[in-house]
Motif scaffolding. Sequence first.
Motif, PDB file in Angstrom:
ATOM      1  N   GLY A 318       0.809  -1.214   0.000  1.00 20.35           N
ATOM      2  CA  GLY A 318       0.000   0.000   0.000  1.00 20.35           C
ATOM      3  C   GLY A 318       0.838   1.257   0.000  1.00 20.35           C
ATOM      4  N   LEU A 319       0.603   2.121  -0.997  1.00 22.25           N
ATOM      5  CA  LEU A 319       1.291   3.406  -1.098  1.00 22.25           C
ATOM      6  C   LEU A 319       0.313   4.574  -1.052  1.00 22.25           C
ATOM      7  CD1 LEU A 319       3.798   2.375  -3.899  1.00 22.25           C
ATOM      8  CD2 LEU A 319       4.442   3.075  -1.591  1.00 22.25           C
ATOM      9  N   ALA A 320      -0.872   4.402  -1.648  1.00 23.12           N
ATOM     10  CA  ALA A 320      -1.890   5.456  -1.618  1.00 23.12           C
ATOM     11  C   ALA A 320      -2.352   5.684  -0.181  1.00 23.12           C
ATOM     12  CB  ALA A 320      -3.074   5.066  -2.491  1.00 23.12           C
ATOM     13  N   PHE A 321      -2.880   6.884   0.088  1.00 22.12           N
ATOM     14  CA  PHE A 321      -3.276   7.179   1.466  1.00 22.12           C
ATOM     15  C   PHE A 321      -4.525   6.409   1.875  1.00 22.12           C
ATOM     16  CE2 PHE A 321      -6.344  10.066  -0.421  1.00 22.12           C
ATOM     17  CZ  PHE A 321      -7.348  10.202   0.531  1.00 22.12           C
ATOM     18  N   LYS A 322      -5.292   5.897   0.897  1.00 22.22           N
ATOM     19  CA  LYS A 322      -6.474   5.091   1.162  1.00 22.22           C
ATOM     20  C   LYS A 322      -6.752   4.249  -0.074  1.00 22.22           C
ATOM     21  CE  LYS A 322     -10.594   6.886   0.590  1.00 22.22           C
ATOM     22  NZ  LYS A 322     -11.820   7.707   0.716  1.00 22.22           N
ATOM     23  N   PRO A 323      -7.602   3.221   0.037  1.00 19.74           N
ATOM     24  CA  PRO A 323      -7.920   2.420  -1.143  1.00 19.74           C
ATOM     25  C   PRO A 323      -8.727   3.212  -2.172  1.00 19.74           C
ATOM     26  CG  PRO A 323      -8.517   1.272   0.892  1.00 19.74           C
ATOM     27  CD  PRO A 323      -8.220   2.685   1.262  1.00 19.74           C
ATOM     28  N   ARG A 324      -8.739   2.705  -3.405  1.00 22.84           N
ATOM     29  CA  ARG A 324      -9.539   3.224  -4.514  1.00 22.84           C
ATOM     30  C   ARG A 324      -9.079   4.600  -4.989  1.00 22.84           C
ATOM     31  NH1 ARG A 324     -14.487   0.919  -5.556  1.00 22.84           N
ATOM     32  NH2 ARG A 324     -15.525   2.935  -5.802  1.00 22.84           N
ATOM     33  N   THR A 325      -7.813   4.915  -4.764  1.00 20.07           N
ATOM     34  CA  THR A 325      -7.236   6.143  -5.282  1.00 20.07           C
ATOM     35  C   THR A 325      -5.745   5.930  -5.478  1.00 20.07           C
ATOM     36  OG1 THR A 325      -6.900   8.517  -4.887  1.00 20.07           O
ATOM     37  CG2 THR A 325      -6.840   7.095  -2.967  1.00 20.07           C
ATOM     38  N   ARG A 343      17.174   4.934   8.449  1.00 24.16           N
ATOM     39  CA  ARG A 343      17.886   4.003   9.339  1.00 24.16           C
ATOM     40  C   ARG A 343      18.638   2.928   8.557  1.00 24.16           C
ATOM     41  NH1 ARG A 343      18.030   5.938  14.656  1.00 24.16           N
ATOM     42  NH2 ARG A 343      16.291   7.410  14.770  1.00 24.16           N
ATOM     43  N   GLY A 344      18.688   3.073   7.217  1.00 22.16           N
ATOM     44  CA  GLY A 344      19.518   2.176   6.422  1.00 22.16           C
ATOM     45  C   GLY A 344      18.798   1.014   5.782  1.00 22.16           C
ATOM     46  N   ALA A 345      17.483   0.914   5.942  1.00 20.33           N
ATOM     47  CA  ALA A 345      16.738  -0.214   5.387  1.00 20.33           C
ATOM     48  C   ALA A 345      16.378   0.032   3.924  1.00 20.33           C
ATOM     49  CB  ALA A 345      15.464  -0.449   6.190  1.00 20.33           C
ATOM     50  N   THR A 346      16.076  -1.039   3.213  1.00 17.51           N
ATOM     51  CA  THR A 346      15.514  -0.937   1.872  1.00 17.51           C
ATOM     52  C   THR A 346      14.048  -1.342   1.927  1.00 17.51           C
ATOM     53  OG1 THR A 346      16.188  -3.187   1.326  1.00 17.51           O
ATOM     54  CG2 THR A 346      17.718  -1.419   0.750  1.00 17.51           C
ATOM     55  N   VAL A 347      13.273  -0.819   0.982  1.00 12.71           N
ATOM     56  CA  VAL A 347      11.830  -1.050   0.967  1.00 12.71           C
ATOM     57  C   VAL A 347      11.409  -1.525  -0.419  1.00 12.71           C
ATOM     58  CG1 VAL A 347       9.544  -0.008   1.234  1.00 12.71           C
ATOM     59  CG2 VAL A 347      11.436   0.722   2.715  1.00 12.71           C
ATOM     60  N   ALA A 348      10.640  -2.607  -0.458  1.00 18.01           N
ATOM     61  CA  ALA A 348      10.026  -3.084  -1.699  1.00 18.01           C
ATOM     62  C   ALA A 348       8.524  -2.911  -1.558  1.00 18.01           C
ATOM     63  CB  ALA A 348      10.374  -4.552  -1.945  1.00 18.01           C
ATOM     64  N   ALA A 349       7.915  -2.162  -2.453  1.00 19.61           N
ATOM     65  CA  ALA A 349       6.519  -1.753  -2.280  1.00 19.61           C
ATOM     66  C   ALA A 349       5.623  -2.237  -3.417  1.00 19.61           C
ATOM     67  CB  ALA A 349       6.438  -0.234  -2.179  1.00 19.61           C
ATOM     68  N   HIS A 350       4.342  -2.344  -3.089  1.00 18.41           N
ATOM     69  CA  HIS A 350       3.319  -2.647  -4.090  1.00 18.41           C
ATOM     70  C   HIS A 350       2.056  -1.875  -3.761  1.00 18.41           C
ATOM     71  CE1 HIS A 350      -0.195  -4.809  -5.738  1.00 18.41           C
ATOM     72  NE2 HIS A 350       0.585  -4.919  -6.797  1.00 18.41           N
ATOM     73  N   ASP A 351       1.357  -1.437  -4.797  1.00 14.71           N
ATOM     74  CA  ASP A 351       0.042  -0.817  -4.666  1.00 14.71           C
ATOM     75  C   ASP A 351      -0.718  -1.101  -5.959  1.00 14.71           C
ATOM     76  OD1 ASP A 351      -1.347   1.691  -2.892  1.00 14.71           O
ATOM     77  OD2 ASP A 351      -2.018   1.517  -4.976  1.00 14.71           O
ATOM     78  N   PRO A 352      -1.996  -1.447  -5.881  1.00 15.69           N
ATOM     79  CA  PRO A 352      -2.734  -1.795  -7.095  1.00 15.69           C
ATOM     80  C   PRO A 352      -2.825  -0.681  -8.132  1.00 15.69           C
ATOM     81  CG  PRO A 352      -3.909  -2.559  -5.156  1.00 15.69           C
ATOM     82  CD  PRO A 352      -2.786  -1.696  -4.666  1.00 15.69           C
ATOM     83  N   VAL A 353      -2.842   0.588  -7.705  1.00 13.45           N
ATOM     84  CA  VAL A 353      -3.004   1.670  -8.690  1.00 13.45           C
ATOM     85  C   VAL A 353      -2.010   2.814  -8.533  1.00 13.45           C
ATOM     86  CG1 VAL A 353      -5.480   1.178  -8.917  1.00 13.45           C
ATOM     87  CG2 VAL A 353      -4.728   2.993  -7.365  1.00 13.45           C
ATOM     88  N   ALA A 354      -1.275   2.878  -7.447  1.00 15.69           N
ATOM     89  CA  ALA A 354      -0.436   4.054  -7.170  1.00 15.69           C
ATOM     90  C   ALA A 354       1.030   3.878  -7.559  1.00 15.69           C
ATOM     91  CB  ALA A 354      -0.533   4.434  -5.683  1.00 15.69           C
TER      92      ALA A 354
END
Length: 442
Positions: A318-325, A343-354
């Motif tokens: 989830g990247l959008a602030f809420k679903p359906r946008t 803090r040195g971490a890596t992030v792998a992200a997914h969002d259906p539309v964003a």
Amino acid sequence: MDVTVIGTGYVGLVAGSCLAGAGNRVTCVDVDENKVGRLNAGEVPIYEPGLEPLISENLAAGRLRFTTDAAGGVRKADVIFIAVGTPPGADGFADIEAVRAAAGSIAGHLRPHAVVVMKSTVPVGTSEIVRDEIASRTDVPFHVCSNPEFLKEGDAVADFMYPDRVVCGVDTEHGRGRLEELYEPFIRSGKPIIFMDIPSAELTKYAANAMLAARISLMNQFAALCEHTGADIEHVRRGIGSDPRIGPAFLYAGAGYGGSCLPKDVEAVIRSAAQRDIDLTILRAVNEANERQKTLLARKIRRRFGDDLSGMRFALWGLAFKPRTDDMRAAPSRAIVAALRERGATVAAHDPVAMDQARTVYVGDEIEYGADEYETLAGADALILATEWLQYRRPDWTAVGERLSRRIVFDGRNLYDPERMAELGFEYYPIGRTQVGPQVVA
């Protein structure tokens, strides 16, 4: 009726398309030639369910058109909506320069007794500024009204077509009559058009968003208390939501609110009140509580893993602030990503539309992207749930456990059941609920 909408942002695009859908002849004006060209070709620049087919249908029917020619759009219009952006300035005040510019662009082209409607969310008194701006440039009689929008991203088309209420600030019978005629098709179910003075209408929008923001922040603070007392915020939510004086809406604890409205409007009304020597102490606390809440998951992660996250990898759903946008403005995900990367971490992200929107926010390899939610999990030390998209609500937990390097979940929306997560063998850290694993209270 002939209607012109100045501005094809979120509000202007939805309003113009819906008004055209009700049979009006609508011209939408924007200064961005590329955007206008794309819209006339049926390309919609924002993600909003139901909007694209609505635009295509009304373009084909000839009821809707897009142009950069403000003068041409205004000359024949009975009603002109100003729906331009009012972003927060560096000082937190709503920036109304685009509103002033819109007023100036229409002033010399109004037909007699045209109705100019302030649709943008603006501080009290802005409609009078618009009136003065236009009156200084023309002798043609005109009317000014306020008609704030109450659209929820993800449900905006339905909200406009079937409103709970329509709020209109008027000071002439002619303006009232025009708005009554315009909105009559949308209130056939008996929902009210609420007429009032213009300052009250302007403040109503800010007051509504402030009340919603206050409910969210208050529940988040009760969730913090739950974590220190052994209470469960979901039980508390059901208990107080059943009280008809309170009701169930906007009582969900989470990782904080974001988007284009609540953060901006709360800050703007605080600043507007301060200009008048009024200290909105409750709203200042709401604002501060929400900013802290957006870092809550990151703080839980640090309590679990330590301050140095170098070499660690986190999956973010989830990247959008809420679903359906696809709107990521002030989204909690952004605060989470910033805190983890710091803090040195890596992030792998997914969002259906964003995902496309995220690529405009994060440059280069600041974060990684998964083709689907499961791809983000490979080798991750934990899963972070930031947006409650429907497809995240019942994941394949066997697949999740196999892909994660550690079976740990930080749930920023309380989607999952703590007992079930314990049965599945996951460490589970929700907000204001029973945690499964080492005690982590942030």
